[in-house]
Design a protein around this motif. Structure first.
Motif, PDB file in Angstrom:
ATOM      1  N   GLU A   1     -10.991  -6.378 -20.585  1.00 21.31           N
ATOM      2  CA  GLU A   1     -10.241  -7.615 -20.808  1.00 21.31           C
ATOM      3  C   GLU A   1     -11.157  -8.758 -21.239  1.00 21.31           C
ATOM      4  O   GLU A   1     -10.731  -9.635 -21.992  1.00 21.31           O
ATOM      5  CB  GLU A   1      -9.491  -7.995 -19.533  1.00 21.31           C
TER       6      GLU A   1
ATOM      7  N   SER B   1      -8.128  -9.973 -26.196  1.00 17.95           N
ATOM      8  CA  SER B   1      -7.056 -10.075 -25.211  1.00 17.95           C
ATOM      9  C   SER B   1      -5.797  -9.398 -25.739  1.00 17.95           C
ATOM     10  O   SER B   1      -5.695  -9.042 -26.918  1.00 17.95           O
ATOM     11  CB  SER B   1      -6.774 -11.553 -24.907  1.00 17.95           C
ATOM     12  N   GLU B   2      -4.833  -9.208 -24.840  1.00 17.89           N
ATOM     13  CA  GLU B   2      -3.583  -8.581 -25.258  1.00 17.89           C
ATOM     14  C   GLU B   2      -2.874  -9.414 -26.328  1.00 17.89           C
ATOM     15  O   GLU B   2      -2.265  -8.873 -27.254  1.00 17.89           O
ATOM     16  CB  GLU B   2      -2.677  -8.373 -24.046  1.00 17.89           C
TER      17      GLU B   2
END
Length: 405
Positions: A188, A193-194
């Motif tokens: 992460e 990041s997502e």
């Protein structure tokens, strides 16, 4: 399907390993031996101690300056600068001992301190679990020594053995869970990041859709050009031959013109069949990908060797994309590369099909050319990847990786 060249050789060109990619900029993990990973996990306990000392000493000394609004930005900047060194050490640890390869990714200052705090807590918990595990191993050894010294007292030791087994199970679960947490924290922080991955995926899909539209427009223009410059001109010539034969008063000349018109009609039918095959081959529906590619090999003017090994038929869109990759690559090799041999490999299994076309021509293929860019759009529309390796002097290798899921 296996074939040989006309000169009796097997036609095997040098094996070229297919390119690899990590997909969407996400971190890649190359498996490492378990002793190295175990050493990396133990080293993570040491780095957690460094994190504790950093938050205790520099963090404690700078706490008054962090609480005062006027000095807060400067104090946080100094803390972050020191924390980046510890974070860099964590990145090296994950790369050396766990084989993680992270993309270039610049994190925000507040995320640096947040990750260091989370990593310090996880490493401290991991060290505590390892300490409990070691303590349990010592107690188990003492229990075993007691059983050996007094075998008659095993009934009194049985509850302790059961309790020790339960604690051992919980300790092992804690080790694996904290190890997974450490990997997740690294992924992460050091990887995108997502939200960034989602934005990148949206951009890829938008570019893929635009590429498909461009490929469709280019295909329409090519079909119109083939019909206008080829079939239409031949039909005009055929009509002129028939008109001359109808107006001619000499039977022998009229017969000669009719023979020419018959040959012209056959040529028109052949060209129409070629145009239809370039639009969509009916053999894909009737006979499958292998037979459709066999037709490509028969129509190719260069000796072509094909290796086909697909255990199961792929989905229809994948078959179509694989067919057009081979067609376009073979056509380019025949027209532009001055190649004398072509090797086509179609392999797959499970969730992926690999199509590779290699020729021994002069190389120098332009990846941004109309044909290859259209192929790239067609392949990327299926979430696949197209790789072009064509140095000047050759050879040229075009590889398409097509997912079947």
């Amino acid at each position: 399907m296996q074939g040989d060249f006309a000169d009796g050789t097997t036609g095997r060109l040098p094996e070229v390993p297919g390119p690899r990619h990590d997909g969407a900029g996400a971190p890649v993990t190359h498996p490492c031996p378990w002793p190295r990973r175990a050493a990396g996990a133990l080293l993570g306990c040491c780095t957690a101690v460094f994190g504790l000392l950093y938050f205790a000493v520099p963090g404690g000394l700078s706490l008054p300056f962090v609480l005062w609004p006027r000095t807060r930005p400067r104090a946080l900047a100094l803390l972050t600068a020191g924390a980046r060194g510890l974070i860099g050490l964590e990145r090296v640890r994950r790369s050396v001992f766990f084989g993680d390869v992270f993309p270039a990714h610049q994190t925000r200052d507040r995320d640096v301190l947040r990750h260091l705090a989370a990593r310090t807590c996880a490493g401290t918990l991991f060290a505590g679990v390892l300490a409990l595990l070691g303590y349990g191993v010592v107690l188990a050894g003492l229990l075993a020594v007691g059983v050996v010294q007094d075998p008659t007292d095993w009934q009194g030791l049985l509850p302790q053995a059961l309790l020790g087994g339960v604690l051992l199970f919980l300790d092992l679960q804690g080790v694996f869970s904290l190890n997974a947490l450490d990997a997740r924290l690294a992924r992460e922080h050091f990887g995108p990041s997502e939200r960034e991955l989602l934005e990148l995926r949206i951009a890829e899909l938008a570019a893929s859709r635009a590429g498909v539209l461009r490929a469709v427009d280019a295909e329409r223009r090519r079909i119109e050009r083939d019909l206008h410059d080829g079939v239409q001109q031949r039909l005009v010539a055929l009509a002129m031959l028939l008109g001359r034969a109808r107006r001619n008063r000499r039977p022998e000349q009229a017969e000669l013109l009719l023979q020419q018109a018959h040959r012209a009609a056959q040529e028109v039918l052949t060209e129409l069949r070629e145009v239809a095959w370039r639009v969509y081959p009916s053999a894909l529906d009737d006979l499958g990908l292998e037979e459709a590619l066999a037709g490509v090999a028969q129509r190719c003017g260069i000796p072509l060797h094909m290796e086909f090994s697909l255990p199961l038929p792929p989905p229809r869109p994948v078959e179509t994309a694989a067919y057009f990759v081979v067609c376009e690559a073979v056509t380019n090799a025949a027209k532009h590369s001055r190649a004398s041999r072509i090797l086509v490999r179609v392999r797959g299994g499970g969730d992926r099909v690999s199509v590779s076309v290699e020729d021994n021509g002069t190389g120098g293929a332009d990846p941004l050319g109309g044909g290859l860019s259209g192929l790239r759009g067609r392949v990327e529309a299926l979430d696949g990847r197209l790789y072009i390796d064509s140095p000047c002097g050759g050879p040229t290798t075009i590889t398409a990786e097509l997912p079947c899921a």
